[in-house]
Design an enzyme around this catalytic site. Structure first.
Site, PDB file in Angstrom:
ATOM      1  N   GLN A 116       0.808  -1.228   0.000  1.00 37.26           N
ATOM      2  CA  GLN A 116       0.000   0.000   0.000  1.00 37.26           C
ATOM      3  C   GLN A 116       0.839   1.275   0.000  1.00 37.26           C
ATOM      4  O   GLN A 116       0.473   2.273   0.593  1.00 37.26           O
ATOM      5  CB  GLN A 116      -1.008   0.001   1.156  1.00 37.26           C
TER       6      GLN A 116
ATOM      7  N   LYS B 229       3.891   6.313   8.882  1.00 35.70           N
ATOM      8  CA  LYS B 229       3.413   5.700  10.125  1.00 35.70           C
ATOM      9  C   LYS B 229       4.431   5.808  11.267  1.00 35.70           C
ATOM     10  O   LYS B 229       4.068   6.029  12.417  1.00 35.70           O
ATOM     11  CB  LYS B 229       3.080   4.231   9.863  1.00 35.70           C
TER      12      LYS B 229
ATOM     13  N   MET C 162     -25.739  15.204 -21.162  1.00 33.07           N
ATOM     14  CA  MET C 162     -24.925  16.214 -21.824  1.00 33.07           C
ATOM     15  C   MET C 162     -24.115  15.595 -22.963  1.00 33.07           C
ATOM     16  O   MET C 162     -23.935  16.202 -24.022  1.00 33.07           O
ATOM     17  CB  MET C 162     -23.999  16.900 -20.808  1.00 33.07           C
TER      18      MET C 162
HETATM   19  C1  LIG Z   1     -16.117  11.593 -13.756  1.00 36.19           C
HETATM   20  C2  LIG Z   1     -16.615  12.037 -15.079  1.00 36.19           C
HETATM   21  N1  LIG Z   1     -16.703  11.157 -16.101  1.00 36.19           N
HETATM   22  C3  LIG Z   1     -17.185  11.553 -17.308  1.00 36.19           C
HETATM   23  C4  LIG Z   1     -17.582  12.845 -17.517  1.00 36.19           C
HETATM   24  C5  LIG Z   1     -18.095  13.302 -18.881  1.00 36.19           C
HETATM   25  N2  LIG Z   1     -19.494  13.735 -18.769  1.00 36.19           N
HETATM   26  C6  LIG Z   1     -19.846  15.046 -18.677  1.00 36.19           C
HETATM   27  S1  LIG Z   1     -21.489  15.266 -18.521  1.00 36.19           S
HETATM   28  C7  LIG Z   1     -21.768  13.621 -18.588  1.00 36.19           C
HETATM   29  C8  LIG Z   1     -23.157  13.073 -18.496  1.00 36.19           C
HETATM   30  C9  LIG Z   1     -23.761  13.262 -17.168  1.00 36.19           C
HETATM   31  O1  LIG Z   1     -24.944  12.513 -17.101  1.00 36.19           O
HETATM   32  P1  LIG Z   1     -25.983  12.749 -15.951  1.00 36.19           P
HETATM   33  O2  LIG Z   1     -25.307  12.750 -14.641  1.00 36.19           O
HETATM   34  O3  LIG Z   1     -27.116  11.783 -16.119  1.00 36.19           O
HETATM   35  O4  LIG Z   1     -26.462  14.243 -16.206  1.00 36.19           O
HETATM   36  P2  LIG Z   1     -27.322  14.837 -17.406  1.00 36.19           P
HETATM   37  O5  LIG Z   1     -26.350  15.423 -18.370  1.00 36.19           O
HETATM   38  O6  LIG Z   1     -28.111  13.718 -18.019  1.00 36.19           O
HETATM   39  O7  LIG Z   1     -28.172  15.874 -16.759  1.00 36.19           O
HETATM   40  C10 LIG Z   1     -20.576  12.906 -18.747  1.00 36.19           C
HETATM   41  C11 LIG Z   1     -20.477  11.427 -18.895  1.00 36.19           C
HETATM   42  C12 LIG Z   1     -17.451  13.737 -16.422  1.00 36.19           C
HETATM   43  N3  LIG Z   1     -17.764  15.032 -16.523  1.00 36.19           N
HETATM   44  N4  LIG Z   1     -17.002  13.302 -15.225  1.00 36.19           N
END
Ligand SMILES: Cc1ncc(C[n+]2csc(CCOP(=O)(O)OP(=O)(O)O)c2C)c(N)n1
Ligand SMILES: [Mg+2]
Length: 586
Positions: free
Chosen positions: A118, A167, A475
């Site tokens: 670790q 530690k 998005m």
């Molecule tokens: C940790 C992470 N992984 C991938 C992304 C790329 N990303 C941006 S918005 C999104 C979709 C988000 O989906 P959701 O939470 O359902 O929100 P919505 O856009 O549908 O309102 C993704 C995958 C990100 N911003 N953060």
């Protein structure tokens, strides 16, 4: 007790005492082998420890606490996987300049570099995402290190600081004395603002006919909201805030333009294009704000106030840079200005016309609209703190929540971290227990730290979660719709859990809402509940966030939604040149 009288204590005990000296009441953490001596001290310490269910959540909770309270948030993890699990949270805080102190256990000093069980080189890993970090090699350095860490995190441009604590050093003993002052020769943030620059800024402001204030998170960090408002009202300048600056200026003030940039209001973006003076306060000309740089405020002189000299001139040419504390500098500007009033009202009239012509809106078509849900939360939650996840729901929150004061909108801006909101809302509620706290979440994002239901339930941290459930990574789907010919590659969240049952499984409350008529009742029920409540709002699936400026376009080049009657037959009107170029995605 003075140092002379104090008995020798362990490094672990010295850490807890140091935290007490810093006024820390609550820390968020998760134990493991290489941090056991510290956890043993926590067993009967006055500092409250909140056991999260994933270290990433500890970092986000510390960050949410810091954003809501303005104080330094603290998280704690073991070495190796515990430390690396903090990384996303530290990077999130770094990108948004949030003061947190992260403390990690480390293998004993004699084993460092041996690939011990670790072991991870967490100081190496976090160099680019911390303002500063420390590996404590001598227990006598520990109190001074903690003192410096809190000072560095909170002063100048705030940011995360990490202390890696082996530690054997936790077990070593020390005559404890907490230093009164920090002495850091190479770290002296400038606060005052150069008087000559202030004078030059005032001259530009006095001459300007079409000024705009562009206000970012730095104005909140500097507690400069009152001064921003005073300046806006004095010179009658409209004010636009970034995602990070939301709350720094009242959204319903007549001079408010709302947010600017990719998903900003049309009138904010038009004002930027047309203004002859841009006063940037604690903002960093991020690409989601500026779009195509050469078209950003093309007719404007630029005054840029920022505590971090590295930001000045980084992205745009600045006419009057002023390094220092936004509050102090705005006060000086207010005291120095000699205005020949009244200035022509043409500028404000023009802005009123844009506001009337291009209001924020969406089409009602009988479905449950995500924007409507957020409007209802806005209407029913008074003096709340709103935390978001990332994606469409985040942008609708930024657009439709009408806030009055700073530190009430908490969102991952720079890194855009899905999974941030729920743990950050727990941190915000711990820091501000008298405020109603809501996490406005996408169905994708909430699943990234949904295990924190256990943390919230166990510690009686009553936050509410509004899941804006479009059953999509919305998005990303929006970008696929607009720029990739509707090829919805892996964005359909088919394997979704029953969120009501998930909440109930942890002992919380779950409510499902499918109709408009049920929205307000559900929100009221969550408000009355004494437990964490998830509301699963099943919203119309393919709603898009508008206005939208494609990445790389000038911020006046909007994607036009197709007229309703032609929907599904006609593509959205994305200028062809942006299709291939859109590489910097959501
Ligand atoms: C940790 C992470 N992984 C991938 C992304 C790329 N990303 C941006 S918005 C999104 C979709 C988000 O989906 P959701 O939470 O359902 O929100 P919505 O856009 O549908 O309102 C993704 C995958 C990100 N911003 N953060
Ligand atoms: Mg979604």
């Amino acid at each position: 007790m003075s140092a002379n009288e104090s008995p020798r204590i362990s490094g672990a005990r010295a850490l807890i005492k140091s935290l007490e000296y810093e006024g820390v009441e609550t820390i968020f953490g998760y134990p493991g082998g290489q941090i056991l001596p510290v956890y043993d001290e926590l067993y009967d310490a006055s500092v409250r420890h909140i056991l999260v269910r994933h270290e990433q959540a500890a970092a986000h909770a510390a960050d949410g606490f810091a954003r809501a309270t303005g104080r330094v948030g603290v998280c704690l993890a073991t070495s190796g996987p515990g430390a690396t699990n903090l990384v996303t949270g530290i990077a999130t805080a770094y990108m948004d300049s949030i003061p947190i102190v992260a403390i990690t256990g480390q293998v004993p000093t004699g084993m460092i570099g041996n690939d011990a069980f670790q072991e991870a080189d967490i100081t190496g890993i976090t160099i680019p995402i911390t303002k500063h970090n420390y590996l404590v090699k001598d227990v006598n350095d520990l109190p001074r290190t903690v003192k410096e860490a809190f000072f560095i995190a909170a002063t100048g441009r705030p940011g995360p600081v990490l202390i890696d604590f082996p530690k054997d050093i936790q077990n070593a003993t020390i005559d404890f004395e907490y230093p009164e002052k920090v002495q850091l020769a190479s770290y002296r943030p400038t606060y005052a603002g150069h008087p000559l620059q202030v004078k030059k800024a005032c001259a530009l402001i006095e001459k300007a006919e079409r000024p705009v204030l562009y206000v970012g998170g730095g104005a909140i960090a500097a507690d400069a909201s009152d001064e921003v408002r005073a300046l806006a009202e004095l010179i009658m300048a409209p004010v636009t805030t970034t995602l990070m600056g939301k709350g720094a200026f009242p959204d319903e003030h007549p001079l408010s333009l709302g947010m600017l940039g990719m998903h900003g209001t049309r009138f904010a973006n038009y004002a930027i294009i047309d203004c002859d003076l841009l006063v940037a306060v604690g903002a960093r000309f991020d690409d989601r704000v500026t779009g195509k740089l050469s078209s950003f405020a093309p007719n404007a002189k630029v005054i840029h106030i920022d505590v971090d000299p590295a930001e000045l001139g980084k992205n745009v040419k600045v006419d009057v840079p002023i390094v220092g504390d936004a509050k102090l500098i705005l006060k000086k500007i207010l005291a120095t200005l000699k205005l020949k009033m009244p200035r022509s009202a043409d500028w404000l009239r023009k802005i009123e016309t844009w506001k009337r012509e291009y209001p924020l809106d969406y089409e009602e078509d009988g479905d449950l609209k995500p924007q409507y849900v957020i409007q209802c939360i806005n209407e029913l939650v008074r003096d709340g703190i709103f935390v978001t996840e990332v994606g469409q729901a985040q942008m609708w929150s930024a657009q439709y929540l009408k806030l009055k004061r700073p530190r009430t909108f908490i969102s991952s801006g720079g890194l855009g971290t899905m999974g941030y909101g729920f743990p950050a809302s727990i941190g915000a509620k711990v820091g501000c227990p008298d405020h109603e706290v809501w996490d406005i979440a996408g169905d994708g994002s909430i699943q990234m730290n949904i295990q924190e239901l256990a943390t919230a339930m166990e510690n009686d941290v009553h936050v509410n979660v509004a899941i804006i459930n479009n059953m999509y990574l919305g998005m990303v789907r929006q970008w696929q719709e607009l720029f990739f010919n509707r090829r919805y590659s892996y964005t359909n969240m088919k394997g979704q859990p029953n969120f009501v049952k998930v909440a109930e499984a942890y002992g919380g409350v779950g409510i499902e809402v499918t109709r408009k008529s049920e929205v307000k009742d559900a929100i009221r029920q969550a408000q009355k509940s004494d437990r964490v409540t998830f509301i699963d709002f099943k919203v119309s699936r393919e709603e898009n966030v508008f206005p939208m400026v494609p990445a790389g376009a000038a911020i006046s080049e909007f994607v036009e939604p197709a007229p309703r009657e032609t929907r599904r037959k006609v593509e959205y009107q994305v200028p062809e040149k942006f299709r291939a170029e859109n590489r910097s995605g959501p």
